[in-house]
Every structure is written in C-alpha cells, then in structure tokens.
Enzyme design. Sequence first.
Site, PDB file in Angstrom:
ATOM      1  N   GLU A 234       0.016   5.355  19.929  1.00 58.55           N
ATOM      2  CA  GLU A 234      -0.104   6.192  18.786  1.00 58.55           C
ATOM      3  C   GLU A 234       1.183   5.898  17.854  1.00 58.55           C
ATOM      4  OE1 GLU A 234      -2.608   7.841  17.422  1.00 58.55           O
ATOM      5  OE2 GLU A 234      -3.699   8.310  19.410  1.00 58.55           O
ATOM      6  N   CYS A 268       3.743  10.636  10.888  1.00 59.46           N
ATOM      7  CA  CYS A 268       2.990   9.731  10.878  1.00 59.46           C
ATOM      8  C   CYS A 268       2.219   9.688   9.796  1.00 59.46           C
ATOM      9  CB  CYS A 268       2.460   9.219  12.248  1.00 59.46           C
ATOM     10  SG  CYS A 268       1.755  10.519  12.891  1.00 59.46           S
TER      11      CYS A 268
END
Length: 530
Positions: A234, A268
């Site tokens: 990720e 993010c």
Amino acid sequence: MTRLLAHSPIDGQVIGEFTITPPETIPPKIQSARLAANAWSALPVATRCQRLARLTQVMQENLDQLCELICQTTGKVRTEALLGEIYPTLDLIRYYEKNAAYILRYQTVATSPLTFPGATAGIRRQAYGVVSVIAPWNFPFQLAVVPMISALFAGNAVILKPSELSLPIGHVIIELFKQLDLPDGLVQWVIGEGQTGEQLIDAAPDFVFFTGGLATGRAVMQRAARHPIPVLLELGGKDAMLVFDDANLQRACDAALYGAFSHSGQICVAVERLYVQHSCYAHFLTQLIEGTAKLTLGHGAAGDLGAMTTERSIAITEAHYQDAIAKGATASAPWQRHGNYVTPILLWNVSPEMRIMREETFGPLLAVLPFTDAADAIRQTNASEFGLNASIWSKDIAKATRIAEQLQVGLWVINDVLKNAGHPALPFGGIKNSGFGRYHGAEGLRNFTYPVSGLTNRSSLPKEPNWFPYSDLRYQQFKAYLDFVYGSGSFYQRLRRNWQGLQAFRDYSCFDLTQHWHNLKQRLPWRGDI
Ligand code: NDP
C-alpha cells in the site's frame, strides 16, 4: 544505539523510550508466532470472531486516552484521531465480526461431468501463518490495527513493525490486544528503524503487509523476493479531484479543503491535484482562497490543522512549494511555519514538470488546475504515475460515473472525499506506483489466506482413460472426444462424426448411471437410509 526516544511533534516533549529489538530475538518470535497461528487457525472462524470483536469494547473503554496518545505521537488534532483512526477501525472490526465466517467459508465449485465425471471439488481458505505488518507513521493506529485484525480474523499470527516515529502507538496496540483471549505469541511487535524491518523480513514470516512510501516498498519487495515471501504494498498517492461546473460548488469547495488539508495533507488519499472545469474555475478559485484563509492551526478544540509529524515531511513540502514558485506558480500565501505547524497553501498556474505535479507532497499544499471537458479531465488525471483514489463532482451522477470508470485508480468516489477509503466492505488499494493488492472487504480478508483446491474423484472404474499406456489409437480416441465436446456443428453432427472414437469412453462414469446414483446418494442428507 539500543534505545529510541519518542518525541511529540507538537512541542518536542519526550513521550516514550523504547529498547530496539535485538536481531537475534526476531527468528524466535516468528517461531512462537507460528505455533500460536497453528492453534488459532484451527479454531472455528466464529470463535475467532467472538474473541477479536472484544477489541471494539476495549478500544471504547480507552477512547479518550487513545485519541490523546495519537495526537501527541502524530501531531494530528483530536477530531481527526477519533474519525480517522478509531472510527474506521471499529467499523472494520464490526464488519468482519459479522461477515468473516461467510467470506472464508468452504466454497464448492462446479466440475465438468465430462472431464471429471461424478467428481466433487471445492476451495478452502488457509491462513498464511505469520503475517508481518510494517506500518507507517501518518495513521499509526488505523494502518496497523486494520491489517493486523484482518490477518487475525483470517487465522494468522501477526508481528507488527510500527514506524520508529510511532512507537508509543505500537506499544498501546500491543497492550490492547493483551486484553483479548488470544493464544500466547499470536500478536507481537518489533521495535526499531528500517533495519529492524529488514531483519523481520529476513526472519521469513509467511506474508508481508507493507504500508509506506514507494522507495521503501521497492526495498521491501526486493528483500522478500530472496525467500520468496508474498508481499502486499500500500504505497503513496497523488489523488485528483475533478469539479464540473454542474456540481454543488460550495460543497465541493469545502470538500477540497478537507480532502487536501486534513492531517496537514499527510494522508495517502489526500487531494493533491484539484482539476476545475474552465467555466467555473475563476469563481471556484476565489471560493477556495477564502476558505483556505479561514482554516486555523493548533490543538485547541477548534484547531483545523495540527502539527506536521516529521521534519522530513515539512522539508519535502517546502521544497515542492519553492520549486513551484521558482517555475512560475502563484501561491495563496507565502511559505509559513510556526514550529511544526505549516500554513495551508493553494498553488495555481502550475505545470506538469513541477514537483508538486509529479511527486507525492504529503503536506498542506494543493495544486489547482483548469480543464476544458470530461476528456481533458480524464487525460490530466491519468497522466500521474500514481493511481490510488479520485473524486468526481457533478450533479449528473451518470456522467460522473462514466468519467470515474475511465480513471486509472484503485478506488473513486462521487461527490465526497477521503471517506470512501474507510468503507469496510470496499477493497482498498492502488495501481501503478500506488502499489498492488487489496485489503478491506471480502477480497481484502481473503488476501490474508491462500486457496487450497481439492477435488474428489468418485469413479468406480479401475483406471482413468488418460492414464498409461498411450497409443496412436488412444490419441485418435481423445481427438474424437475433443471434437465432440469443442468442435463445430450441432450436437447430433458432432456425435455422429465421432461416434466410433467415443466408444472407448463407454464405461467412463459420465455415462455410468450407477455411478451417478451413488454420487447422488452421497450428497443427500438421508443417504444412509437408501
Ligand atoms: P516509509 O516507507 O518510510 O516507512 C514505512 C514503514 O517501513 C515504517 O515502519 C518504516 O520504519 C519501515 N521501513 C523503512 N525502511 C524499511 C526497510 N528497508 N525494510 C523494511 N521496512 C522498512 O513510509 P512512511 O512511514 O514515511 O509513511 C509515509 C508513506 O506511506 C507515504 O508515501 C504515504 O503515501 C504512504 N502511505 C500509504 C498508504 C496506503 O494505504 N496506500 C496509507 C498511508 C501512507 P521506520 O519508520 O522506522 O523507518
């Protein structure tokens, strides 16, 4: 150096002191975790769910202290700790508590009665064993506990490696899990910097779940490849928000400010590129400038932006700002920093070669650009090397959906920002430089397991026709069989032209009614009585 000090980014106070895990103690940790995983995965999923679900209660009993510690460790404000770290974690635990048994159930699959006459087949989900969760500092609670609990629901043991910048959170996570009824050694952690992460991978866990930056993700993957160990990455993002002139512009403006500047942009899925349709661009930019000027810094009850977590992030953000200004961008405010609190800034007149457009900033800067039409908006969005989240703003949901489906991203949201990333049933993850693999949702839970495929042949024949000995005749017979099954023409034509070859399979149990009757009896609940 054997000890690490944790400092609060709010005021630099020391908030903890931790002993680095000696490398030689990591392989024994993996061994004890593997033993615990064997016992844990043998339990029915429903039992695992019952024991893990208690974490929601334990978290709620300690809610204010948890939020306070998250604020002290990351610099984020209290409401963000509650809504960004605690809430999605509780939601995901509740989702898996209700759905894990169904998601992980044994699944039968249909088998061709010609290729596998009378056979039954299915897929069982098997936990990997020991999962290493390597977590970042920006959401040190949620981005550690969510993959950890997912791995545990799936039947694994977990070893957490928190960021060296989040050790107080790593510590509290381990203390929370201690309050659950879990086998000894099932949940452990290692303390240290990047090198400790390397040592953890070298000790050969069975799966590595990594959240962090692109460069570290590459290093983790290379290291895991030595064994090899499967990894899930990720990574970062450069997320776009597309505002069309038929959107609710005030709502879109407020969403843009929240999407770009909450947790000072250290998310993010933060909005880092804002594309606005040309026809409403000037008006929207004015609204944004006014909105940005009203945002407040600080940790009071009404502070919008807290302190940035790391000196490195502040330096990167300033470098992106200076690079943009040097190359001709216009800013809504000069660069300003008060301790670790950084004033949010809008940048326009930006161009693709600027760092602000190419690299993840991870700070409170928002680039604003115009687009002409849907095709232009899609082209500009997809020009990025990242592909995590995107948001599309329009009252015309059909148009917004058509556009969303042409974006190169792992997830999208229409008329909202960020929140979709926390939906427990929607798989989360990126494409391109944003990583690969998914967690959350059914697919995300299954990713902490591997499928074991089983097939049971119930034939009463002494031999299968594909076994030795081979001969030219057997080759011709199988050719006839393949033409019968896959060739052109009607069923009758295929049967007629291959009739002779098919005689060789007369006894094969797809034509064997006794065998079919036997199989039927096996599957019926009253099979013993007939
Ligand atoms: P890093 O990549 O620096 O670190 C992530 C984790 O990896 C930390 O625990 C770090 O330890 C550890 N680590 C560092 N080097 C190694 C190594 N060689 N081998 C194994 N582990 C190592 O990321 P940040 O902590 O700076 O997090 C920010 C990044 O994470 C941003 O790019 C952000 O976009 C991304 N991110 C992605 C998310 C997603 O879900 N896609 C969500 C949130 C963040 P240590 O810190 O002790 O060095």
